[in-house]
Scaffold this motif. Structure first.
Motif, mmCIF file in Angstrom:
data_model
loop_
_atom_site.group_PDB
_atom_site.id
_atom_site.type_symbol
_atom_site.label_atom_id
_atom_site.label_comp_id
_atom_site.label_asym_id
_atom_site.label_seq_id
_atom_site.Cartn_x
_atom_site.Cartn_y
_atom_site.Cartn_z
ATOM 1 N N PRO A 72 11.490 8.164 9.224
ATOM 2 C CA PRO A 72 10.103 7.737 8.400
ATOM 3 C C PRO A 72 10.085 6.964 7.210
ATOM 4 N N GLY A 73 9.229 6.610 7.077
ATOM 5 C CA GLY A 73 9.019 5.931 5.831
ATOM 6 C C GLY A 73 8.052 4.415 6.017
ATOM 7 N N ILE A 74 7.937 3.591 4.985
ATOM 8 C CA ILE A 74 7.178 2.544 4.996
ATOM 9 C C ILE A 74 8.264 1.135 5.197
ATOM 10 N N TRP A 75 8.013 0.626 6.582
ATOM 11 C CA TRP A 75 8.961 -0.502 6.999
ATOM 12 C C TRP A 75 8.156 -1.774 6.881
ATOM 13 N N MET A 76 8.661 -2.897 6.992
ATOM 14 C CA MET A 76 7.920 -4.331 7.144
ATOM 15 C C MET A 76 8.165 -5.048 8.281
ATOM 16 N N LEU A 77 6.964 -5.791 8.749
ATOM 17 C CA LEU A 77 7.105 -6.624 9.802
ATOM 18 C C LEU A 77 6.770 -7.815 9.005
ATOM 19 N N HIS A 78 7.739 -9.026 9.231
ATOM 20 C CA HIS A 78 7.036 -10.291 8.382
ATOM 21 C C HIS A 78 7.725 -11.302 9.155
ATOM 22 N N CYS A 79 7.169 -12.462 8.430
ATOM 23 C CA CYS A 79 7.735 -13.963 8.885
ATOM 24 C C CYS A 79 9.099 -13.957 8.121
ATOM 25 N N HIS A 80 10.147 -14.540 8.637
ATOM 26 C CA HIS A 80 11.491 -14.480 7.739
ATOM 27 C C HIS A 80 11.516 -15.681 6.952
ATOM 28 N N ILE A 81 10.566 -16.677 6.994
ATOM 29 C CA ILE A 81 10.340 -17.727 6.243
ATOM 30 C C ILE A 81 9.873 -17.032 4.984
ATOM 31 N N LEU A 82 10.680 -17.287 3.791
ATOM 32 C CA LEU A 82 10.263 -16.451 2.549
ATOM 33 C C LEU A 82 8.873 -17.090 1.993
ATOM 34 N N ASP A 83 8.790 -18.313 2.108
ATOM 35 C CA ASP A 83 7.158 -18.832 1.371
ATOM 36 C C ASP A 83 6.339 -18.056 2.146
ATOM 37 N N HIS A 84 6.466 -17.851 3.593
ATOM 38 C CA HIS A 84 5.354 -17.298 4.482
ATOM 39 C C HIS A 84 5.314 -16.028 4.123
ATOM 40 N N GLU A 85 6.305 -15.199 3.785
ATOM 41 C CA GLU A 85 6.311 -13.567 3.638
ATOM 42 C C GLU A 85 5.624 -13.637 2.373
ATOM 43 N N ASP A 86 6.011 -14.341 1.280
ATOM 44 C CA ASP A 86 5.442 -14.448 0.080
ATOM 45 C C ASP A 86 4.074 -14.697 -0.103
ATOM 46 N N GLY A 87 3.497 -15.513 0.951
ATOM 47 C CA GLY A 87 2.226 -15.863 1.179
ATOM 48 C C GLY A 87 1.302 -14.747 1.653
ATOM 49 N N GLY A 88 1.879 -13.813 2.152
ATOM 50 C CA GLY A 88 1.293 -12.656 2.793
ATOM 51 C C GLY A 88 1.163 -12.417 4.247
ATOM 52 N N MET A 89 2.405 -13.279 5.047
ATOM 53 C CA MET A 89 2.512 -13.057 6.268
ATOM 54 C C MET A 89 3.443 -12.130 6.613
ATOM 55 N N MET A 90 3.050 -10.745 6.331
ATOM 56 C CA MET A 90 3.651 -9.376 6.726
ATOM 57 C C MET A 90 2.739 -8.410 6.781
ATOM 58 N N MET A 91 3.007 -7.166 7.284
ATOM 59 C CA MET A 91 2.429 -5.977 7.422
ATOM 60 C C MET A 91 3.429 -4.754 7.057
ATOM 61 N N THR A 92 2.847 -3.832 6.796
ATOM 62 C CA THR A 92 3.514 -2.599 6.696
ATOM 63 C C THR A 92 3.609 -1.855 7.987
ATOM 64 N N VAL A 93 4.526 -0.867 8.448
ATOM 65 C CA VAL A 93 4.597 -0.137 9.536
ATOM 66 C C VAL A 93 5.036 1.327 8.889
ATOM 67 N N LEU A 94 3.926 2.022 8.893
ATOM 68 C CA LEU A 94 3.955 3.313 8.088
ATOM 69 C C LEU A 94 4.520 4.428 9.137
ATOM 70 N N VAL A 95 5.658 5.028 8.962
ATOM 71 C CA VAL A 95 6.255 5.991 9.908
ATOM 72 C C VAL A 95 6.161 7.447 9.513
#
Length: 97
Positions: A72-95
């Motif tokens: 259980p927890g809050i996990w991330m699914l995101h682009c591994h290019i840091l500029d993209h992640e920092d720009g919002g290319m990510m979401m949370t997976v709430l388990v």
């Protein structure tokens, strides 16, 4: 966000529409908290059963994945290019338990 329960199967289609402009880009997508099975690459099954925590999604293509997170927890699914992640290319997976 994706909301799920411990051990529940989740299927996701990752679509890369980044084909406009001068530089179409691939996006390496990474899952925290577990690993996923690659279900299809542009609608075709992979040559062999494949489990990963990161997969490249080429420009103009899509990848379908399936996963079940066991903690259980809050996990991330995101682009591994840091500029993209920092720009919002990510979401949370709430388990939840």
């Amino acid at each position: 966000p994706i909301e799920t329960k411990v051990g529940e199967l989740v299927k996701v289609r990752l679509v890369n529409n980044d084909t406009m402009g001068m530089h179409a880009m691939d996006h390496p997508i990474h899952l925290h908290g577990g690993y996923f099975q690659v279900i299809s690459l542009n609608g075709k099954a992979p040559e062999r059963e494949t489990f990963k925590d990161t997969i490249n999604v080429p420009a103009g293509e899509f990848v379908e994945i399936a996963f079940a997170i066991e903690e259980p927890g809050i996990w991330m699914l995101h682009c591994h290019i840091l500029d993209h992640e920092d720009g919002g290319m990510m979401m949370t997976v709430l388990v939840e338990k």
